[in-house]
Design a protein around this motif. Structure first.
Motif, mmCIF file in Angstrom:
data_model
loop_
_atom_site.group_PDB
_atom_site.id
_atom_site.type_symbol
_atom_site.label_atom_id
_atom_site.label_comp_id
_atom_site.label_asym_id
_atom_site.label_seq_id
_atom_site.Cartn_x
_atom_site.Cartn_y
_atom_site.Cartn_z
ATOM 1 N N HIS A 261 0.818 -1.209 0.000
ATOM 2 C CA HIS A 261 0.000 0.000 0.000
ATOM 3 C C HIS A 261 0.858 1.268 0.000
ATOM 4 O O HIS A 261 0.473 2.281 -0.595
ATOM 5 C CB HIS A 261 -0.910 0.019 1.233
ATOM 6 N N GLU A 262 2.020 1.202 0.666
ATOM 7 C CA GLU A 262 2.880 2.377 0.708
ATOM 8 C C GLU A 262 3.329 2.766 -0.696
ATOM 9 O O GLU A 262 3.366 3.953 -1.041
ATOM 10 C CB GLU A 262 4.109 2.115 1.588
ATOM 11 N N GLY A 263 3.664 1.759 -1.503
ATOM 12 C CA GLY A 263 4.117 2.040 -2.858
ATOM 13 C C GLY A 263 3.058 2.682 -3.721
ATOM 14 O O GLY A 263 3.364 3.424 -4.666
ATOM 15 N N ALA A 264 1.790 2.431 -3.402
ATOM 16 C CA ALA A 264 0.677 3.044 -4.138
ATOM 17 C C ALA A 264 0.183 4.318 -3.460
ATOM 18 O O ALA A 264 -0.856 4.845 -3.850
ATOM 19 C CB ALA A 264 -0.473 2.048 -4.272
ATOM 20 N N LEU A 265 0.930 4.805 -2.458
ATOM 21 C CA LEU A 265 0.615 6.062 -1.777
ATOM 22 C C LEU A 265 -0.787 6.045 -1.171
ATOM 23 O O LEU A 265 -1.464 7.072 -1.119
ATOM 24 C CB LEU A 265 0.740 7.246 -2.755
ATOM 25 N N PHE A 266 -1.210 4.888 -0.681
ATOM 26 C CA PHE A 266 -2.594 4.758 -0.252
ATOM 27 C C PHE A 266 -2.963 5.734 0.867
ATOM 28 O O PHE A 266 -3.948 6.484 0.766
ATOM 29 C CB PHE A 266 -2.906 3.329 0.194
ATOM 30 N N THR A 267 -2.191 5.731 1.958
ATOM 31 C CA THR A 267 -2.584 6.545 3.113
ATOM 32 C C THR A 267 -2.582 8.041 2.810
ATOM 33 O O THR A 267 -3.582 8.731 3.084
ATOM 34 C CB THR A 267 -1.686 6.230 4.319
ATOM 35 N N PRO A 268 -1.504 8.618 2.254
ATOM 36 C CA PRO A 268 -1.563 10.062 1.967
ATOM 37 C C PRO A 268 -2.613 10.422 0.924
ATOM 38 O O PRO A 268 -3.275 11.460 1.034
ATOM 39 C CB PRO A 268 -0.152 10.394 1.481
ATOM 40 N N LEU A 269 -2.802 9.568 -0.077
ATOM 41 C CA LEU A 269 -3.809 9.848 -1.090
ATOM 42 C C LEU A 269 -5.210 9.760 -0.506
ATOM 43 O O LEU A 269 -6.071 10.609 -0.788
ATOM 44 C CB LEU A 269 -3.673 8.860 -2.250
ATOM 45 N N ARG A 270 -5.448 8.758 0.303
ATOM 46 C CA ARG A 270 -6.764 8.614 0.910
ATOM 47 C C ARG A 270 -7.099 9.835 1.766
ATOM 48 O O ARG A 270 -8.216 10.365 1.709
ATOM 49 C CB ARG A 270 -6.784 7.325 1.744
ATOM 50 N N GLN A 272 -5.880 12.927 1.467
ATOM 51 C CA GLN A 272 -6.120 14.106 0.641
ATOM 52 C C GLN A 272 -7.470 14.022 -0.066
ATOM 53 O O GLN A 272 -8.192 15.022 -0.168
ATOM 54 C CB GLN A 272 -4.999 14.280 -0.384
ATOM 55 N N LEU A 273 -7.795 12.840 -0.560
ATOM 56 C CA LEU A 273 -9.077 12.687 -1.248
ATOM 57 C C LEU A 273 -10.243 12.879 -0.291
ATOM 58 O O LEU A 273 -11.242 13.528 -0.636
ATOM 59 C CB LEU A 273 -9.140 11.319 -1.928
ATOM 60 N N ASN A 274 -10.137 12.324 0.903
ATOM 61 C CA ASN A 274 -11.187 12.557 1.901
ATOM 62 C C ASN A 274 -11.319 14.047 2.207
ATOM 63 O O ASN A 274 -12.438 14.571 2.358
ATOM 64 C CB ASN A 274 -10.885 11.802 3.194
ATOM 65 N N ALA A 275 -10.185 14.743 2.296
ATOM 66 C CA ALA A 275 -10.226 16.178 2.587
ATOM 67 C C ALA A 275 -10.863 16.973 1.456
ATOM 68 O O ALA A 275 -11.376 18.085 1.693
ATOM 69 C CB ALA A 275 -8.810 16.691 2.856
ATOM 70 N N ARG A 276 -10.849 16.427 0.241
ATOM 71 C CA ARG A 276 -11.469 17.098 -0.895
ATOM 72 C C ARG A 276 -12.899 16.612 -1.138
ATOM 73 O O ARG A 276 -13.485 16.887 -2.170
ATOM 74 C CB ARG A 276 -10.624 16.877 -2.158
ATOM 75 N N GLY A 277 -13.447 15.864 -0.186
ATOM 76 C CA GLY A 277 -14.837 15.448 -0.282
ATOM 77 C C GLY A 277 -15.082 14.165 -1.034
ATOM 78 O O GLY A 277 -16.231 13.874 -1.412
ATOM 79 N N SER A 460 8.721 13.751 -5.930
ATOM 80 C CA SER A 460 8.691 13.168 -4.591
ATOM 81 C C SER A 460 7.337 12.511 -4.338
ATOM 82 O O SER A 460 6.353 12.787 -5.039
ATOM 83 C CB SER A 460 8.936 14.248 -3.544
ATOM 84 N N PRO A 461 7.251 11.647 -3.315
ATOM 85 C CA PRO A 461 5.948 11.053 -2.973
ATOM 86 C C PRO A 461 4.875 12.108 -2.706
ATOM 87 O O PRO A 461 3.722 11.942 -3.111
ATOM 88 C CB PRO A 461 6.259 10.226 -1.724
ATOM 89 N N GLN A 462 5.242 13.207 -2.032
ATOM 90 C CA GLN A 462 4.259 14.248 -1.767
ATOM 91 C C GLN A 462 3.806 14.924 -3.046
ATOM 92 O O GLN A 462 2.613 15.205 -3.237
ATOM 93 C CB GLN A 462 4.839 15.290 -0.808
ATOM 94 N N GLN A 463 4.741 15.183 -3.960
ATOM 95 C CA GLN A 463 4.374 15.797 -5.236
ATOM 96 C C GLN A 463 3.458 14.880 -6.044
ATOM 97 O O GLN A 463 2.494 15.340 -6.671
ATOM 98 C CB GLN A 463 5.631 16.139 -6.030
ATOM 99 N N LEU A 464 3.747 13.588 -6.017
ATOM 100 C CA LEU A 464 2.887 12.645 -6.741
ATOM 101 C C LEU A 464 1.505 12.574 -6.108
ATOM 102 O O LEU A 464 0.495 12.478 -6.807
ATOM 103 C CB LEU A 464 3.535 11.259 -6.759
ATOM 104 N N THR A 465 1.461 12.596 -4.774
ATOM 105 C CA THR A 465 0.162 12.598 -4.089
ATOM 106 C C THR A 465 -0.663 13.806 -4.520
ATOM 107 O O THR A 465 -1.859 13.689 -4.819
ATOM 108 C CB THR A 465 0.361 12.607 -2.570
ATOM 109 N N ASP A 466 -0.013 14.969 -4.593
ATOM 110 C CA ASP A 466 -0.716 16.177 -5.044
ATOM 111 C C ASP A 466 -1.168 16.052 -6.490
ATOM 112 O O ASP A 466 -2.285 16.466 -6.847
ATOM 113 C CB ASP A 466 0.197 17.398 -4.894
ATOM 114 N N THR A 467 -0.313 15.449 -7.334
ATOM 115 C CA THR A 467 -0.652 15.308 -8.754
ATOM 116 C C THR A 467 -1.831 14.380 -8.963
ATOM 117 O O THR A 467 -2.745 14.674 -9.746
ATOM 118 C CB THR A 467 0.577 14.789 -9.535
ATOM 119 N N VAL A 468 -1.820 13.242 -8.263
ATOM 120 C CA VAL A 468 -2.922 12.289 -8.398
ATOM 121 C C VAL A 468 -4.213 12.900 -7.881
ATOM 122 O O VAL A 468 -5.288 12.771 -8.496
ATOM 123 C CB VAL A 468 -2.597 10.975 -7.661
ATOM 124 N N THR A 469 -4.130 13.593 -6.749
ATOM 125 C CA THR A 469 -5.327 14.241 -6.202
ATOM 126 C C THR A 469 -5.885 15.259 -7.191
ATOM 127 O O THR A 469 -7.103 15.299 -7.439
ATOM 128 C CB THR A 469 -4.993 14.935 -4.872
#
Length: 477
Positions: A261-270, A272-277, A460-469
């Motif tokens: 799950h870490e490799g798929a950025l599950f926790t940070p993405l989840r 951010q997505l929850n925070a965006r509704g 970076s992982p954070q940049q990718l999380t932002d991009t996917v979101t």
């Protein structure tokens, strides 16, 4: 092989004495008993889940476990031929039950072995293999022990049996760990709730489908009350990876480690997505070889139909559902976006609903399962176990097969050092999508392998999380 190696050690007892002859507890006898104990522990580990799914099978497994433990204890206390044969018969009954359900499909469903396969798709095969070793070892000790044997030193006997003993111990350890998700409790959860009035800002587990009687779990992460806009919410289905045969939806435990799950950025993405509704749904699915293809994609499609069937209760917008996953999960997410009704993968419940998704994030997923000849041996082994060698089956599992102009927007991410699924998969896949006119963004991540969570990688992982979101917000939000 010597009598000591056989574990029979020449049955002892004076001629003419009515007292039955007993065997020495040699290495093979101990190994056979260990195999029987390991097999028993494997099918008893998910007993609670089996019972919830089908109490008759739960009762049968309980009875078989009691029989095996009882006969094993009897052999260990006094290994006479009759007790050895009883113990061998008990193990043979387990093998027969496995063959009738798994290989022949004669016994009625649901398949009682499936809960034990929720972390590793072939756990039941490990159990059957151990029980088969127990049958051969116990029966051999009973039969060969009736004849005089030539004695050799115990050290020689132990060395001869040692490789088999190591296989038994390793199989028992892996099988029990998988069947119990590291002793955390595998299979369908006991705390599943109805998909309505789920608490905001929390995770709730629901049963989303029951293919062939097997309950499948979905974790629903609901946005907080403050993050909701007041109207129907977009949703994203997350599908875990694991080489098609490993892992589960949980965020802790053995299954979580195998799913990466870490490799798929599950926790940070989840988060951010929850925070965006967004509502985030993470699913378990049936894995091969215990549940052969196309069970996994059928389950993923059923998860999407489940969400659409419960849009009112969950507050979800049926026209704004996406999918994302890493590795094998990326492959299934891509198939959700590409394989329409004509592919024949829609099966089971909620067939009045559509299983299409409106956006896909594919993280280092394989695009062509026939393109693995130069992959590492472990990856080829996973494919051989879970997929087999059929080029036709591999083509049916490949996202490349289903690309059309009607496909939804794709975001494809892949590490430039990935040696499990080579980057050429994503490069060729993105090229094919673009050629069909599908809106496609390809991001090559420098400095990482089969993951998007490596320190120092670029982006970076954070940049990718932002991009996917941002991609999911722009396409669904």
């Amino acid at each position: 092989m010597s009598d000591a190696a056989l574990g029979t050690g020449a049955f002892s007892g004076p001629i003419g004495n009515a007292e039955p002859a007993t065997a020495k507890r040699g290495p093979l006898l101990i190994t056979a008993l260990s195999a029987a104990s390991g097999g028993t522990a494997i099918y008893l580990a998910p007993l609670a889940a089996v019972w919830r799914m089908s109490w008759p099978y739960g009762l049968l497994f309980l009875a078989l476990g009691a029989a095996q433990l009882g006969t094993g204890a009897g052999v260990l206390a006094r290994p006479v031929p009759r007790r050895l044969l009883f113990a061998a018969t008990a193990a043979l009954v387990v093998v027969t039950l496995w063959a009738l359900t798994r290989l022949a499909g004669i016994l009625p469903g649901p398949d009682p072995w499936m809960p034990g396969n929720s972390v590793i798709g072939f756990t039941d095969y490990v159990c059957a293999g151990l029980e088969g070793i127990a049958v051969a070892g116990l029966a051999g000790a009973a039969v060969l022990g009736l004849r005089p044997q030539r004695r050799l030193r115990r050290a020689t006997a132990t060395a001869a049996v040692a490789p088999l003993t190591l296989v038994v111990l390793l199989g028992s350890f892996v099988g029990v760990a998988a069947a119990s998700d590291g002793l955390a409790g595998a299979g369908s959860p006991a705390d599943a709730v109805e998909p309505s009035n789920l608490p905001a800002g929390q995770r709730s587990t629901v049963e989303y489908c029951r293919p062939d009687g097997m309950p499948l779990a979905m974790d629903l992460y609901m946005p907080s009350t403050a993050a909701r806009t007041g109207g129907p919410m977009p949703a994203v289905v997350y599908i875990h990876g694991g080489g098609t045969i490993l892992g589960d939806r949980k965020t802790t435990g053995l299954g979580a480690k195998l799913a990466n799950h870490e490799g798929a950025l599950f926790t940070p993405l989840r988060r951010q997505l929850n925070a965006r509704g967004f509502v985030v749904a993470s699913i378990d699915y049936r894995m091969p070889p215990g549940a052969p293809w196309p069970a996994s994609i059928q389950d993923a499609k059923c998860a999407v139909r489940f969400l659409r069937a419960h849009t009112a209760a969950l507050g979800i917008d049926a026209d704004r559902i996406g999918a994302w996953g890493g590795s094998g999960g990326g492959q299934l997410a891509s198939l959700l976006g590409l394989a329409g009704p004509g592919a024949g993968f829609d099966d089971g419940q909620y067939l009045d609903q559509s299983s299409t998704v409106q956006a896909v994030v594919d993280m280092f997923g394989p695009a062509d399962l026939n393109d693995f000849d130069d992959a590492p041996p472990f990856i080829r082994l996973c494919l051989a176990i879970g997929v087999g060698d059929s080029a036709e089956t591999r083509r049916a599992m490949s996202p490349n097969t289903y690309v059309t102009a009607n496909s939804p927007p794709f975001l494809v991410l892949h590490g430039d050092r990935d040696e499990d699924v080579f980057p050429r998969h994503s490069f060729g896949f993105a090229k094919r999508l673009r050629a069909a006119g599908v809106p496609t963004t390809l991001i090559e991540v420098h400095g990482t392998g089969h993951t998007l969570d490596t320190p120092g990688q670029r982006p970076s992982p954070q940049q990718l999380t932002d991009t996917v979101t941002a991609f999911l917000v722009n396409t669904l939000g």
